[in-house]
Enzyme design. Structure first.
Site, PDB file in Angstrom:
ATOM      1  N   SER A 159      10.081  10.058 -34.419  1.00  0.00           N
ATOM      2  CA  SER A 159       8.941  10.593 -35.164  1.00  0.00           C
ATOM      3  C   SER A 159       7.668  10.219 -34.414  1.00  0.00           C
ATOM      4  O   SER A 159       7.644   9.224 -33.674  1.00  0.00           O
ATOM      5  CB  SER A 159       8.889   9.961 -36.563  1.00  0.00           C
ATOM      6  OG  SER A 159       7.680  10.285 -37.216  1.00  0.00           O
ATOM      7  N   TYR A 166       9.683   2.861 -42.385  1.00  0.00           N
ATOM      8  CA  TYR A 166       9.986   4.115 -41.679  1.00  0.00           C
ATOM      9  C   TYR A 166       9.637   3.969 -40.190  1.00  0.00           C
ATOM     10  O   TYR A 166      10.433   4.314 -39.310  1.00  0.00           O
ATOM     11  CB  TYR A 166       9.196   5.263 -42.308  1.00  0.00           C
ATOM     12  CG  TYR A 166       9.465   6.616 -41.705  1.00  0.00           C
ATOM     13  CD1 TYR A 166      10.646   7.295 -41.985  1.00  0.00           C
ATOM     14  CD2 TYR A 166       8.535   7.236 -40.855  1.00  0.00           C
ATOM     15  CE1 TYR A 166      10.897   8.545 -41.442  1.00  0.00           C
ATOM     16  CE2 TYR A 166       8.775   8.482 -40.309  1.00  0.00           C
ATOM     17  CZ  TYR A 166       9.960   9.134 -40.610  1.00  0.00           C
ATOM     18  OH  TYR A 166      10.210  10.370 -40.061  1.00  0.00           O
TER      19      TYR A 166
HETATM   20  N1  NAD Z   1       9.376  16.594 -41.560  1.00  0.00           N
HETATM   21  C1  NAD Z   1       8.605  15.811 -40.821  1.00  0.00           C
HETATM   22  O1  NAD Z   1       7.365  15.864 -40.888  1.00  0.00           O
HETATM   23  C2  NAD Z   1       9.236  14.833 -39.875  1.00  0.00           C
HETATM   24  C3  NAD Z   1       8.399  14.177 -38.957  1.00  0.00           C
HETATM   25  C4  NAD Z   1       8.953  13.275 -38.069  1.00  0.00           C
HETATM   26  C5  NAD Z   1      10.311  13.022 -38.076  1.00  0.00           C
HETATM   27  N2  NAD Z   1      11.103  13.657 -38.979  1.00  0.00           N
HETATM   28  C6  NAD Z   1      12.527  13.327 -38.949  1.00  0.00           C
HETATM   29  O2  NAD Z   1      13.283  14.498 -38.844  1.00  0.00           O
HETATM   30  C7  NAD Z   1      14.570  14.285 -39.433  1.00  0.00           C
HETATM   31  C8  NAD Z   1      14.867  15.420 -40.397  1.00  0.00           C
HETATM   32  O3  NAD Z   1      13.919  15.368 -41.443  1.00  0.00           O
HETATM   33  P1  NAD Z   1      13.477  16.651 -42.286  1.00  0.00           P
HETATM   34  O4  NAD Z   1      12.009  16.680 -42.283  1.00  0.00           O
HETATM   35  O5  NAD Z   1      14.263  17.827 -41.855  1.00  0.00           O
HETATM   36  O6  NAD Z   1      13.911  16.133 -43.738  1.00  0.00           O
HETATM   37  P2  NAD Z   1      14.743  16.835 -44.894  1.00  0.00           P
HETATM   38  O7  NAD Z   1      14.564  15.943 -46.075  1.00  0.00           O
HETATM   39  O8  NAD Z   1      14.380  18.272 -45.023  1.00  0.00           O
HETATM   40  O9  NAD Z   1      16.253  16.732 -44.363  1.00  0.00           O
HETATM   41  C9  NAD Z   1      16.919  15.511 -44.253  1.00  0.00           C
HETATM   42  C10 NAD Z   1      18.400  15.754 -44.458  1.00  0.00           C
HETATM   43  O10 NAD Z   1      19.080  14.489 -44.285  1.00  0.00           O
HETATM   44  C11 NAD Z   1      20.121  14.436 -45.255  1.00  0.00           C
HETATM   45  N3  NAD Z   1      20.528  13.056 -45.510  1.00  0.00           N
HETATM   46  C12 NAD Z   1      19.876  12.101 -46.225  1.00  0.00           C
HETATM   47  N4  NAD Z   1      20.599  10.972 -46.255  1.00  0.00           N
HETATM   48  C13 NAD Z   1      21.727  11.204 -45.516  1.00  0.00           C
HETATM   49  C14 NAD Z   1      22.859  10.422 -45.162  1.00  0.00           C
HETATM   50  N5  NAD Z   1      22.999   9.150 -45.588  1.00  0.00           N
HETATM   51  N6  NAD Z   1      23.797  10.972 -44.374  1.00  0.00           N
HETATM   52  C15 NAD Z   1      23.680  12.261 -43.952  1.00  0.00           C
HETATM   53  N7  NAD Z   1      22.648  13.059 -44.278  1.00  0.00           N
HETATM   54  C16 NAD Z   1      21.676  12.530 -45.045  1.00  0.00           C
HETATM   55  C17 NAD Z   1      19.513  15.100 -46.492  1.00  0.00           C
HETATM   56  O11 NAD Z   1      20.505  15.503 -47.424  1.00  0.00           O
HETATM   57  C18 NAD Z   1      18.753  16.269 -45.860  1.00  0.00           C
HETATM   58  O12 NAD Z   1      19.561  17.413 -45.768  1.00  0.00           O
HETATM   59  C19 NAD Z   1      14.505  12.910 -40.095  1.00  0.00           C
HETATM   60  O13 NAD Z   1      15.120  11.974 -39.254  1.00  0.00           O
HETATM   61  C20 NAD Z   1      13.023  12.647 -40.204  1.00  0.00           C
HETATM   62  O14 NAD Z   1      12.720  11.271 -40.236  1.00  0.00           O
HETATM   63  C21 NAD Z   1      10.596  14.553 -39.877  1.00  0.00           C
END
Ligand code: NAD
Length: 266
Positions: free
Chosen positions: A146, A159
């Protein structure tokens, strides 16, 4: 286009076994769909079965959806074994499962800090370890760190610690696996329009002000991150390993000094 041998990305992604965690939603779902569009044999995984199956059905991979809680060592082994048995050994792994909590350090419990590390960091470690044990030459791992794993951010102690950790893990794995022809990189998304911040922890954030502070003046889309993930998995990026690729609309590049009066600046 020359089809890639199973387990070896020699030409393109056609037929390659691609395992994606957190594929029910957000960045993971967009990435799974894009890999499928490029001809890969996608194994979408998540703990959310209903949404995972529904998402997988949109790109024809519902029968390969697997329940994988990324914290569960045995589940990792079983999905990797399934892929090998079905003739599509693990060739690309995208570790997208994750969640975020927001709280000042003074108010963060040991339990919530550990839960964050367990999901975002230990979950990614287990994925990388599975790749280290099961991948062949030509394989690629893409972790999702991230921007908050690059720039420290108040109230994102747990986080941020997990995401700084993912970057360390990426580099160590890249060095260890380079001699076996396996590449390991991570992407560092900025603010991407998904449900990850749709929790009470983030409800008080002033998103409009935040978006104005992004050089590109907008949030990113899951597909914009997915495109970079696919690039890092493809042979096109064959000489890139151990890097953090920021996908953040310029936020990590630095800051603009705010004007006293926006109207006088034009
Ligand atoms: N959206 C943002 O702004 C952003 C920014 C930086 C990093 N990220 C990272 O990107 C990745 C995806 O995030 P996103 O924004 O798509 O979030 P999201 O909430 O849309 O998707 C996350 C997914 O992870 C699944 N999940 C949660 N716990 C789990 C587990 N124990 N085992 C397997 N699956 C599990 C959830 O069911 C969900 O489908 C994450 O690692 C997040 O930290 C997101």
């Amino acid at each position: 286009m020359t089809p890639a041998r199973p387990g070896c990305l020699s030409g393109d992604l056609e037929g390659a076994g691609v395992l994606i965690t957190g594929a029910a939603n957000g960045i993971g779902a967009a990435t799974a769909s894009l890999f499928a569009e490029r001809g890969a044999t996608v194994y979408p995984t998540d703990v959310d079965v209903e949404r995972g199956l529904a998402a997988a059905a949109t790109y024809g991979a519902a029968e390969r959806f697997r329940v994988l809680d990324v914290r569960d060592e045995d589940a990792w082994e079983s999905v990797a074994a399934d892929m090998a048995a079905e003739g599509t050994p693990l060739t690309v792994l995208v570790n997208s499962a994750g969640a975020a909590i927001k709280a000042p350090i003074a108010e963060t419990t040991v339990g919530s800090f550990r839960r964050m590390l367990d999901l975002n960091l230990v979950g990614t470690f287990l994925g990388v370890r599975t790749a280290a044990r099961h991948m062949n030459k030509g394989g690629a791992v893409v972790n999702i760190s991230s921007l908050r794993g690059v720039l420290a951010t108040a109230e994102l102690g747990a986080y941020g610690a997990s995401k700084f950790g993912v970057r360390a893990l990426t580099r160590v794995a890249a060095i260890e696996l380079a001699e076996r022809g396996i590449r390991v990189n991570d992407v560092c998304p900025g603010s991407i329009d998904t449900e990850i911040t749709a929790t009470p922890d983030f409800a008080a954030d002033d998103m409009d002000s935040y978006v104005r502070s992004i050089p590109m003046q907008r949030r990113g889309t899951p597909t914009e991150v997915a495109e970079v993930i696919v690039f890092l998995a493809e042979p096109r990026s064959s000489y890139i390993t151990g890097v953090d690729l920021l996908v953040d609309g310029g936020t990590g590049a630095g800051a603009r000094t705010p004007k006293k009066n926006a109207e006088t600046s034009s």
